[in-house]
Design a protein around this motif. Structure first.
Motif, mmCIF file in Angstrom:
data_model
loop_
_atom_site.group_PDB
_atom_site.id
_atom_site.type_symbol
_atom_site.label_atom_id
_atom_site.label_comp_id
_atom_site.label_asym_id
_atom_site.label_seq_id
_atom_site.Cartn_x
_atom_site.Cartn_y
_atom_site.Cartn_z
ATOM 1 N N ASP A 138 0.780 -1.255 -0.098
ATOM 2 C CA ASP A 138 -0.116 0.076 -0.014
ATOM 3 C C ASP A 138 0.762 1.195 0.037
ATOM 4 O O ASP A 138 1.986 1.095 0.675
ATOM 5 C CB ASP A 138 -0.964 -0.130 1.281
ATOM 6 N N ARG A 139 0.290 2.411 -0.749
ATOM 7 C CA ARG A 139 1.112 3.482 -0.583
ATOM 8 C C ARG A 139 1.024 4.119 0.891
ATOM 9 O O ARG A 139 -0.192 3.970 1.311
ATOM 10 C CB ARG A 139 0.484 4.381 -1.563
ATOM 11 N N VAL A 140 2.025 4.969 1.160
ATOM 12 C CA VAL A 140 2.010 5.592 2.387
ATOM 13 C C VAL A 140 1.590 7.155 2.157
ATOM 14 O O VAL A 140 1.914 7.648 1.115
ATOM 15 C CB VAL A 140 3.288 5.582 3.195
ATOM 16 N N PRO A 141 0.921 7.566 2.985
ATOM 17 C CA PRO A 141 0.532 9.160 2.764
ATOM 18 C C PRO A 141 1.827 10.003 2.693
ATOM 19 O O PRO A 141 2.817 9.696 3.419
ATOM 20 C CB PRO A 141 -0.267 9.378 4.159
ATOM 21 N N THR A 142 1.756 10.833 1.926
ATOM 22 C CA THR A 142 2.823 11.819 1.638
ATOM 23 C C THR A 142 3.226 12.816 3.086
ATOM 24 O O THR A 142 1.943 12.946 3.808
ATOM 25 C CB THR A 142 2.773 12.802 0.412
ATOM 26 N N LEU A 143 4.136 13.434 3.294
ATOM 27 C CA LEU A 143 4.243 14.284 4.310
ATOM 28 C C LEU A 143 3.261 15.399 4.044
ATOM 29 O O LEU A 143 2.649 15.763 5.155
ATOM 30 C CB LEU A 143 5.774 14.983 4.182
ATOM 31 N N LYS A 144 3.060 15.904 2.933
ATOM 32 C CA LYS A 144 2.028 16.894 2.678
ATOM 33 C C LYS A 144 0.522 16.354 3.192
ATOM 34 O O LYS A 144 -0.100 17.209 3.827
ATOM 35 C CB LYS A 144 2.011 17.420 1.357
ATOM 36 N N ALA A 145 0.381 15.358 2.529
ATOM 37 C CA ALA A 145 -0.947 14.748 3.250
ATOM 38 C C ALA A 145 -1.177 14.902 4.847
ATOM 39 O O ALA A 145 -2.473 14.741 5.402
ATOM 40 C CB ALA A 145 -1.149 13.417 2.670
ATOM 41 N N LEU A 146 -0.117 14.512 5.426
ATOM 42 C CA LEU A 146 -0.249 14.619 6.910
ATOM 43 C C LEU A 146 0.386 15.855 7.624
ATOM 44 O O LEU A 146 0.210 16.080 8.747
ATOM 45 C CB LEU A 146 0.977 13.692 7.438
ATOM 46 N N ASP A 147 0.413 16.889 6.952
ATOM 47 C CA ASP A 147 0.805 18.188 7.207
ATOM 48 C C ASP A 147 -0.507 18.912 7.694
ATOM 49 O O ASP A 147 -1.239 19.245 6.736
ATOM 50 C CB ASP A 147 1.637 18.630 6.179
#
Length: 439
Positions: free
Chosen positions: A238-247
């Motif tokens: 599975d793809r991991v959320p980007t830093l920006k998606a968690l920001d």
């Protein structure tokens, strides 16, 4: 006979003769010098799926979008495609939709600047952040050489942060930021490639990403997230959320590229910079507005035709590059697994040769018990017919690194086998050479 000269390199900007810029040219051109060698060096996308008809189809699709969806008349459509254009770009709204669809990032399209490749996006951000001689940039090592070279061009010193198998050593990042401040310097940001990094292939897990974001807030750092490989996990991972998606605190400036996911020849990238900037007049604008001012003096605007090609590709796939790259992801997965299996066969247990096993992306790092430099690469190309990349190019201290980077992205399984056979012959030769008595 010596040729007359008109300029001395000593009178030019120091960066033009910097090792980082020399490395970039060397890495871009090495395959041209030995065209018959198997290249496990280039991080270029897979070429078997290139479609001669696709650019025209995408251009027509974007033209219809301008007319049917945006309501532009024939003259305005022609002007949009053929005339000088908006500095921030003409596909910013489609990029915002792509970020929402594929990354779960909801952003105002006005926070997006479309650039001439991701390299320009990188340059704009570094140019804006370098306000004075006290400013420095932190970067996870080993570091993409294009970042180091761009920093040289804007006179922004780069301080390495330890990477390692977890992707980034957070304790070292904190220590480097505080050490810089203790020296009277101002660390502006940390450059990081959280997904299948170039050159290491290493990724950050979700927990590490959250800790990195917390640390950036505590240390008042921006994070420059470069994400060219995030769509290419191997297999069913599975793809991991980007830093920006968690920001949630606007700590991340996000760099995007369509070189690996649509068409490298279009040379289109972007920067998402939604940080709020207070102007001298008290107005608050997105950081993207400031970057656009710099861009207007560097490239004026990004080619409208190139943007239209990318825009049409996005529209063709409902703005999902995940959907558009199913075949490519499968090819990179196949190649990565094939390369790792080939290394295991040629260097079984007990061999002094070691390598990492990334969960996706383009790159594998191989560690060997002898010096790896450009001279060895030339010997590899001339005597054995195989190209790879010395890892020393991705460190900024000039010290030798006994490791090399292999890329799986632009080759077939048969080429991988041939390249690994030739690499094994080189390793055998070098081990025998190092075993010879001195003198």
């Amino acid at each position: 006979m010596n040729q007359p000269v008109d300029l001395d390199v000593a009178t030019l900007h120091p960066a033009v003769d910097d090792p980082a810029l020399n490395s970039m040219n060397f890495l871009n051109e090495v395959a041209q010098h030995w065209p018959d060698a198997v290249s496990l060096a280039a991080g270029r996308p897979y070429e078997e799926f290139f479609d001669d008809d696709a650019p025209r189809r995408w251009l027509d699709r974007f033209r219809r979008h301008l007319a049917d969806d945006l309501g532009q008349g024939p003259e305005q459509v022609r002007r949009t495609l053929f005339q000088y254009g908006r500095t921030k770009g003409i596909i910013h709204h489609l990029i915002a939709r792509n970020l929402a669809v594929d990354e779960g990032i909801d952003v105002d399209p006005e926070a997006v600047v479309v650039t001439v490749g991701c390299q320009e996006a990188m340059f704009l951000v570094l140019r804006a952040l370098r306000a004075g001689p006290a400013d420095v940039l932190l970067a996870v090592a080993p570091t993409y050489v294009g970042l180091t070279g761009a920093a040289r061009l804007v006179d922004l010193p780069v301080r390495p942060v330890a990477g390692g198998p977890a992707g980034v050593d957070l304790a070292d990042l904190r220590a480097q930021a505080r050490r810089a401040r203790a020296e009277g310097l101002r660390p502006r940001a940390c450059y990081v490639m959280p997904d299948f990094a170039n050159p290491s292939g290493v990724s950050l897990d979700v927990a590490a990403r959250r800790r990195l974001l917390d640390l950036a807030a505590e240390e008042d750092l921006l994070l420059i997230e470069d994400n060219p490989y995030g769509l290419f996990p191997a297999g069913d991972v599975d793809r991991v959320p980007t830093l920006k998606a968690l920001d949630t605190r606007r700590r991340v400036v996000y760099l995007g590229s369509f070189a690996k996911t649509v068409l490298p020849g279009a040379r289109v990238g972007y920067v998402l910079a939604d940080q709020r900037v207070a102007g001298a007049d008290g107005a608050v604008v997105p950081f993207a507005d400031q970057l656009a001012k710099i861009k207007s003096m560097v490239t004026v605007n990004t080619s409208a035709l190139a943007q239209a090609v990318i825009g049409g590709a996005l529209l063709e796939h409902d703005c999902s590059l995940v959907a558009a790259n199913v075949r490519e992801r499968a090819a990179y997965t196949r190649n990565l697994h094939h390369l790792l299996a080939g290394l295991r066969r040629r260097f079984p247990a007990g061999s002094p040769v070691r390598w990492n096993a990334p969960a996706g992306g383009f790159f594998v790092v191989v560690t060997v018990p002898f010096p790896v430099d450009d001279a060895l690469l030339r010997r590899s190309a001339e005597r054995h017919g195989v190209l790879w990349t010395p890892m020393a190019h991705f460190y900024d201290d000039g010290r030798p690194v006994d490791a090399l980077r292999l890329s799986v992205s632009a080759v077939t399984p048969d080429q991988i086998d041939l390249g690994l056979d030739r690499l094994a012959a080189l390793v055998t030769e070098e081990l025998a050479r190092s075993a010879l008595p001195a003198g």
